[in-house]
Structures are given as structure tokens and as C-alpha cells.
Design a protein around this motif. Structure first.
Motif, short mmCIF file in Angstrom:
data_model
loop_
_atom_site.label_atom_id
_atom_site.label_comp_id
_atom_site.label_asym_id
_atom_site.label_seq_id
_atom_site.Cartn_x
_atom_site.Cartn_y
_atom_site.Cartn_z
N PHE A 185 0.83 -1.20 0.00
CA PHE A 185 0.00 0.00 0.00
C PHE A 185 0.87 1.26 0.00
N LEU A 186 1.91 1.27 0.83
CA LEU A 186 2.79 2.44 0.91
C LEU A 186 3.52 2.68 -0.41
N ILE A 187 3.92 1.60 -1.05
CA ILE A 187 4.56 1.72 -2.37
C ILE A 187 3.59 2.38 -3.34
N ALA A 188 2.37 1.85 -3.39
CA ALA A 188 1.36 2.42 -4.31
C ALA A 188 1.09 3.88 -3.98
N LEU A 189 1.03 4.20 -2.70
CA LEU A 189 0.78 5.58 -2.28
C LEU A 189 1.90 6.52 -2.71
N ALA A 190 3.15 6.05 -2.63
CA ALA A 190 4.31 6.91 -2.88
C ALA A 190 4.70 7.01 -4.35
N LEU A 191 4.27 6.09 -5.19
CA LEU A 191 4.73 6.04 -6.58
C LEU A 191 4.60 7.35 -7.36
N PRO A 192 3.52 8.09 -7.26
CA PRO A 192 3.40 9.29 -8.09
C PRO A 192 4.24 10.47 -7.61
N TYR A 193 4.88 10.33 -6.46
CA TYR A 193 5.56 11.48 -5.86
C TYR A 193 7.07 11.40 -6.01
N GLY A 194 7.71 12.56 -5.86
CA GLY A 194 9.16 12.65 -5.86
C GLY A 194 9.60 13.39 -4.60
N PHE A 195 10.90 13.59 -4.45
CA PHE A 195 11.42 14.27 -3.27
C PHE A 195 10.85 15.67 -3.11
N LYS A 196 10.56 16.33 -4.22
CA LYS A 196 10.02 17.69 -4.15
C LYS A 196 8.62 17.72 -3.53
N ASP A 197 7.96 16.58 -3.51
CA ASP A 197 6.60 16.47 -2.95
C ASP A 197 6.61 15.92 -1.52
N TRP A 198 7.74 16.00 -0.84
CA TRP A 198 7.90 15.32 0.43
C TRP A 198 6.88 15.77 1.48
N LYS A 199 6.52 17.05 1.48
CA LYS A 199 5.55 17.52 2.49
C LYS A 199 4.19 16.87 2.29
N ARG A 200 3.76 16.83 1.06
CA ARG A 200 2.46 16.23 0.73
C ARG A 200 2.45 14.74 1.06
N LEU A 201 3.52 14.06 0.70
CA LEU A 201 3.62 12.63 0.94
C LEU A 201 3.71 12.33 2.44
N LEU A 202 4.47 13.13 3.17
CA LEU A 202 4.55 12.95 4.62
C LEU A 202 3.18 13.15 5.27
N LEU A 203 2.43 14.12 4.77
CA LEU A 203 1.08 14.35 5.28
C LEU A 203 0.19 13.13 5.03
N LEU A 204 0.27 12.56 3.83
CA LEU A 204 -0.55 11.38 3.52
C LEU A 204 -0.16 10.18 4.39
N VAL A 205 1.13 9.98 4.59
CA VAL A 205 1.58 8.88 5.44
C VAL A 205 1.09 9.08 6.87
N THR A 206 1.16 10.31 7.35
CA THR A 206 0.68 10.61 8.70
C THR A 206 -0.82 10.41 8.81
N ILE A 207 -1.56 10.81 7.79
CA ILE A 207 -3.01 10.58 7.77
C ILE A 207 -3.31 9.09 7.82
N PHE A 208 -2.53 8.30 7.11
CA PHE A 208 -2.69 6.84 7.12
C PHE A 208 -2.44 6.30 8.53
N THR A 209 -1.39 6.79 9.19
CA THR A 209 -1.09 6.37 10.57
C THR A 209 -2.22 6.77 11.51
N ILE A 210 -2.75 7.97 11.33
CA ILE A 210 -3.88 8.42 12.15
C ILE A 210 -5.08 7.49 11.95
N GLY A 211 -5.32 7.08 10.71
CA GLY A 211 -6.41 6.14 10.43
C GLY A 211 -6.21 4.81 11.15
#
Length: 196
Positions: free
Chosen positions: A26-52
Motif C-alpha cells: 500500500f505504501l509503495i502504491a501511495l508513494a509512486l506518483p511522488y518525488g522528493f520535491k513532494d515530500w511535504k504532501r507525501l509525509l502528510l498522507l503517510v501521517t493521515i494513514f497512521t492516524i487512520g
């Protein structure tokens, strides 16, 4: 400190379990469209997943959400499939101007589903009153978050290497690996015991 490490390591074992690779997938699928420049957005999504996931454990502790394990085990690969399909249909589109609201809500829901699977085991190892369970729960959540960030970081590094040294385009990278994820989860869905 040793109690903290116990639940922190339990979280790592849960995320990085080779037999239960669905979390990593799931994390691989979530991260695939992003790059290092998108780290804030991706970190937010990962944190939202953890909150869930943490919310699912809390809801399970209170007995608010009780769901059959068979259904959860079916829904988890569905969440992975939906994420990978979203990647296929949105590949090449910019995320910069897009609101994170829809993706964030879906990620939160998927986190809840993934957390429900583990809640049965987690409740069996933590005894005592609800107040006795809160601290271990947040120690576990911190371990989950760190392990997930590590996996996402590995995906970003892998993506960077393929794109910069092997001249894979971001579009091709996302298409190929999202298709790979779909190829892994489709047989799991088809062979699910829920169909019996």
C-alpha cells in the motif's frame, strides 16, 4: 524505555513483515506518483494513514467498530488496488494545485481498514483498562509512522535512481510499478475466502 521499545519494535514488525506485505505494498502504491520535491504532501498522507490506523485501534478498544476479520482481509487488497488504479488514471497529472482533501480522506479510510486488521492482535497483547492501553497505542503509532516513512523514503530513492541514472520517466515509473502492484493484489482478491 524498554516498554516504549517493545511497542515501537512491534510496529516495525507489523509494517515490515514479509508475510504480511500488504502494508508495504500500500505504501509503495501511495508513494509512486511522488518525488522528493513532494515530500511535504507525501509525509502528510503517510501521517493521515497512521492516524487512520490509530483511530481504528481506538475504535476497536472502545468496541465502537467490530468487523469480521474475513471482510477486513478482503478490503485491504481492495484499498491497494484502488490506490494503484488511481495512479494509472492520474499519471502525468500535476498534484501541485490539487487539494489533498479527497486523497487525504481516502487515505484516512484506508488507514482505518488496515488498522482494523491489526486491532484483533493488538487487543490480545495489551491488557488492562483503557487508560493502560493509550500509552502503548501511541508508542505503537510512532513506530508505525517511522517505519512507513522509511518505506516511502526507499521508494523515493528507488524512483530517483531509475529516473536520473536509467532515464525512466516519472510517468513510466508510475505506470510500471502501479501495474506491478495491481498484478500482485488481483490474485489475492480473486483467491479471497470471502467468495466462498
Amino acid at each position: 524505555m524498554s516498554e516504549f521499545l517493545t511497542y515501537f519494535q512491534l510496529a516495525w514488525g507489523h509494517v515490515l513483515d514479509i508475510k504480511g506485505f500488504d502494508h508495504v505494498l500500500f505504501l509503495i502504491a501511495l508513494a509512486l506518483p511522488y518525488g522528493f520535491k513532494d515530500w511535504k504532501r507525501l509525509l502528510l498522507l503517510v501521517t493521515i494513514f497512521t492516524i487512520g490506523q490509530t483511530l481504528a485501534l481506538l475504535l476497536s478498544f472502545f468496541g465502537i467498530v467490530i468487523i469480521k476479520l474475513l471482510l477486513v482481509e478482503f478490503l485491504i487488497p481492495i484499498t491497494i488496488l484502488i490506490t494503484a488504479l488511481f495512479n494509472l488514471f492520474s499519471v502525468g497529472k500535476s498534484y501541485k494545485g490539487n487539494s489533498i482533501n479527497l486523497i487525504g480522506i481516502v487515505t484516512l479510510f484506508f488507514g482505518i481498514i488496515h488498522g482494523l486488521e491489526f486491532s484483533i492482535y493488538f487487543k490480545s497483547i495489551i491488557k488492562g483498562s483503557l487508560s493502560d492501553k493509550i500509552k502503548p497505542l501511541f508508542e505503537f503509532a510512532l513506530g508505525i509512522e517511522v517505519a512507513q516513512i522509511l518505506i516511502v523514503l526507499v521508494v523515493l530513492i528507488f524512483s530517483y535512481i531509475l529516473q536520473n541514472f536509467f532515464r525512466f520517466s516519472k510517468r513510466d515509473f508510475t505506470l510500471v510499478f502501479s501495474s506491478f502492484v495491481i498484478g500482485v493484489v488481483l490474485p489475492i482478491i480473486i483467491e479471497s475466502a470471502i467468495w466462498n
